[in-house]
Design an enzyme around this catalytic site. Structure first.
Site, PDB file in Angstrom:
ATOM      1  CD  GLN A  19      -2.786   0.945   2.281  1.00 14.60           C
ATOM      2  OE1 GLN A  19      -2.258   1.428   3.669  1.00 14.60           O
ATOM      3  NE2 GLN A  19      -4.366   1.305   2.269  1.00 14.60           N
ATOM      4  CE1 TYR A  30      -3.092   8.253   7.179  1.00 11.84           C
ATOM      5  CE2 TYR A  30      -4.398   6.768   5.973  1.00 11.84           C
ATOM      6  CZ  TYR A  30      -3.683   7.101   7.102  1.00 11.84           C
ATOM      7  OH  TYR A  30      -3.727   6.547   8.371  1.00 11.84           O
ATOM      8  NE  ARG A  62     -12.291  -4.651  12.059  1.00 16.57           N
ATOM      9  CZ  ARG A  62     -13.388  -3.789  12.077  1.00 16.57           C
ATOM     10  NH1 ARG A  62     -13.741  -2.955  13.030  1.00 16.57           N
ATOM     11  NH2 ARG A  62     -14.296  -3.513  10.962  1.00 16.57           N
TER      12      ARG A  62
HETATM   13  C1  LIG Z   1      -4.757  -2.608  13.161  1.00 17.29           C
HETATM   14  C2  LIG Z   1      -5.280  -2.009  11.806  1.00 17.29           C
HETATM   15  C3  LIG Z   1      -4.463  -1.031  11.253  1.00 17.29           C
HETATM   16  C4  LIG Z   1      -4.968  -0.660   9.837  1.00 17.29           C
HETATM   17  N1  LIG Z   1      -4.123   0.337   8.913  1.00 17.29           N
HETATM   18  C5  LIG Z   1      -4.722   0.499   7.947  1.00 17.29           C
HETATM   19  C6  LIG Z   1      -3.438   1.034   6.854  1.00 17.29           C
HETATM   20  O1  LIG Z   1      -2.477   1.272   7.126  1.00 17.29           O
HETATM   21  N2  LIG Z   1      -4.271   1.417   5.710  1.00 17.29           N
HETATM   22  C7  LIG Z   1      -5.410   1.322   5.352  1.00 17.29           C
HETATM   23  O2  LIG Z   1      -5.776   1.480   4.292  1.00 17.29           O
HETATM   24  N3  LIG Z   1      -6.195   0.930   6.312  1.00 17.29           N
HETATM   25  C8  LIG Z   1      -5.987   0.398   7.451  1.00 17.29           C
HETATM   26  N4  LIG Z   1      -6.744  -0.179   8.497  1.00 17.29           N
HETATM   27  C9  LIG Z   1      -8.049  -0.324   7.833  1.00 17.29           C
HETATM   28  C10 LIG Z   1      -8.376  -1.558   7.132  1.00 17.29           C
HETATM   29  O3  LIG Z   1      -7.629  -1.692   6.204  1.00 17.29           O
HETATM   30  C11 LIG Z   1      -9.742  -1.934   6.918  1.00 17.29           C
HETATM   31  O4  LIG Z   1     -10.160  -0.872   6.141  1.00 17.29           O
HETATM   32  C12 LIG Z   1     -10.563  -2.056   7.867  1.00 17.29           C
HETATM   33  O5  LIG Z   1     -10.061  -2.638   9.039  1.00 17.29           O
HETATM   34  C13 LIG Z   1     -11.860  -2.676   7.769  1.00 17.29           C
HETATM   35  O6  LIG Z   1     -11.984  -3.960   7.265  1.00 17.29           O
HETATM   36  P1  LIG Z   1     -12.273  -5.222   8.246  1.00 17.29           P
HETATM   37  O7  LIG Z   1     -13.651  -4.980   8.581  1.00 17.29           O
HETATM   38  O8  LIG Z   1     -11.977  -6.512   7.390  1.00 17.29           O
HETATM   39  O9  LIG Z   1     -11.398  -5.235   9.462  1.00 17.29           O
HETATM   40  C14 LIG Z   1      -6.198  -0.954   9.546  1.00 17.29           C
HETATM   41  C15 LIG Z   1      -7.159  -1.628  10.201  1.00 17.29           C
HETATM   42  C16 LIG Z   1      -6.541  -2.263  11.383  1.00 17.29           C
HETATM   43  C17 LIG Z   1      -7.504  -3.004  12.185  1.00 17.29           C
END
Ligand SMILES: Cc1cc2nc3c(=O)[nH]c(=O)nc-3n(C[C@H](O)[C@H](O)[C@H](O)COP(=O)(O)O)c2cc1C
Length: 397
Positions: free
Chosen positions: A102, A177, A352
């Site tokens: 990314q 961002y 997650r």
């Molecule tokens: C610990 C953690 C770190 C994350 N860091 C980023 C990141 O660096 N860049 C990004 O675009 N989204 C980041 N996210 C968001 C996730 O990519 C995703 O959009 C969000 O968790 C929803 O998806 P999920 O329901 O499958 O967790 C992060 C999420 C978590 C839980």
């Protein structure tokens, strides 16, 4: 096995890249950077998911220059870390997974204590609320030379990332961002050719896309993560976001990942469920930041109850507007959700769910409809980003 699950678990093509299946590990900055790049722990974290069967993993947060990092403990793409990056991609390939990175630039949203410039630069002069406790109170407005510089940084980073073995790149157009600061009318107050109309606000992000495409060539997969809404007054709204998607599609993106919210103004919109503040307060060492978190949390960390597939409506609207492939992200955690996503989209990104169960794909193959993921959306993983050991699923302790 249902047809939809079969589709999820069978190979798929993204602009010439053959993925072993349609499950992609989402970008989740893990807070495990060692010596400015990926080391044993970060490799181990991703390798668990690669061994667990994901089709592709995504390395985040790959800043395109040192001042593009939100925090000092992030990595930026530089020749110095070439051996570490090569080791990372090799390890994933040995486990049969493809690797995406990314690419991002924080723009004005900097909490980087080692910022090289006097102040971070974004589209317009502004207060940098998130940077206040770090002594970075203001954002400067980018001049044309700064815009050209960042475009060049994306180009150089893309060349480097392709050469060290990344199979795909994901450009970050969302979450508050740098590029999303240009897209959002809340943060872009410019009156030149980069501000005002959506065409103008999209000029810089499209220049970045064009430059990355030039760097990697036509037959290399580029994904774009974008916002469906900022979720704040005066910010990006869904109708404009659909046009953002159309412009990125026209600009040559191969797949879009519609998400929402911003890390700087409204992070809970992207996560839903329990507040991430609990974990942040446990790990934050800066007393000013702790105080700020306590004061600001009712405003910044709004309550959004968790529901499965919380970006489904927005993702459907994007799908109906574009020709490129669509990756569903946001609250896909049950077999039923995986099936819905596969009936309507090309890939699914999981954050997650995989942090809780790195063997998710393997287990899904075995257990099929009976599979149950253990994530409760307590969001402690997200709150632990600043923890010295990085993130983990506390339910697995
Ligand atoms: C610990 C953690 C770190 C994350 N860091 C980023 C990141 O660096 N860049 C990004 O675009 N989204 C980041 N996210 C968001 C996730 O990519 C995703 O959009 C969000 O968790 C929803 O998806 P999920 O329901 O499958 O967790 C992060 C999420 C978590 C839980």
């Amino acid at each position: 096995m249902s047809q939809a699950l079969e589709k999820l678990l069978s190979p798929a093509n993204l602009n010439g890249l053959e993925l072993p299946n349609r499950v992609i590990k989402a970008a989740t900055f893990e807070g495990m950077t060692e010596n400015g790049g990926p080391g044993d722990r970060l490799i181990g974290f991703h390798k668990a998911m690669a061994d667990g069967g994901v089709g592709m993993t995504t390395l985040a947060y790959c800043a395109v220059e040192a001042d593009g990092k939100v925090k000092d403990n992030m990595m930026h793409m530089d020749e110095v870390i070439r051996p570490q990056l090569e080791r990372f991609t090799r390890a994933m390939h040995e486990s049969g997974a493809k690797v995406s990175g990314q690419m991002a630039h924080c723009g004005g949203f900097s909490q980087n204590s080692k910022l090289q410039k006097k102040r971070p630069l974004g589209p317009s002069f502004a207060l940098n609320l998130g940077g206040l406790p770090y002594g970075i109170p203001f954002v400067g407005a980018m001049q044309q030379a700064d815009i050209d510089h960042v475009v060049r940084c994306f180009y150089d980073a893309a060349v480097l990332m392709k050469s060290v073995g990344f199979d795909a790149l994901e450009l970050h157009f969302g979450h508050g961002y740098g590029m999303s600061q240009f897209i959002s009318p809340k943060t872009n107050k410019r009156t030149d050719q980069y501000g005002g109309s959506l065409v103008n606000r999209m000029r810089f992000p499209l220049m970045v896309l064009e430059s990355v495409r030039k760097a990697v060539g036509d037959d290399f997969p580029l994904l774009g993560k974008m916002g469906l809404t900022d979720g704040v007054k005066g910010g990006l709204k869904i109708d404009e976001a659909i046009e953002v998607a159309a412009m990125l599609d026209q600009g040559g993106i191969d797949a879009l990942i519609p998400s929402g919210g911003t890390s700087s103004m409204n992070p809970m919109l992207m996560f839903r469920g329990d507040s991430i503040v609990k974990g942040m307060l446990e790990t934050e060492t800066n007393p000013l930041m702790k105080l700020g978190l306590r004061i600001m949390s009712p405003i910044m960390f709004k309550k959004y109850p968790y529901e499965e597939l919380y970006f489904l409506d927005g993702a459907r609207r994007v799908r109906d507007r574009v020709d490129c492939k669509l990756v569903y992200i946001g609250g896909a955690c049950t077999v039923e959700s995986f099936e819905t996503a596969m009936q309507e989209f090309d890939f699914v990104q999981l954050g997650r769910g995989l942090i809780n169960d790195p063997d998710l794909v393997k287990n899904l193959r075995k257990e099929q409809a009976a599979y149950v993921n253990g994530c409760t959306h307590c969001n402690m993983c997200a709150g632990l980003i600043g923890h010295p050991d990085g993130i983990r699923c506390v339910l697995n302790d």
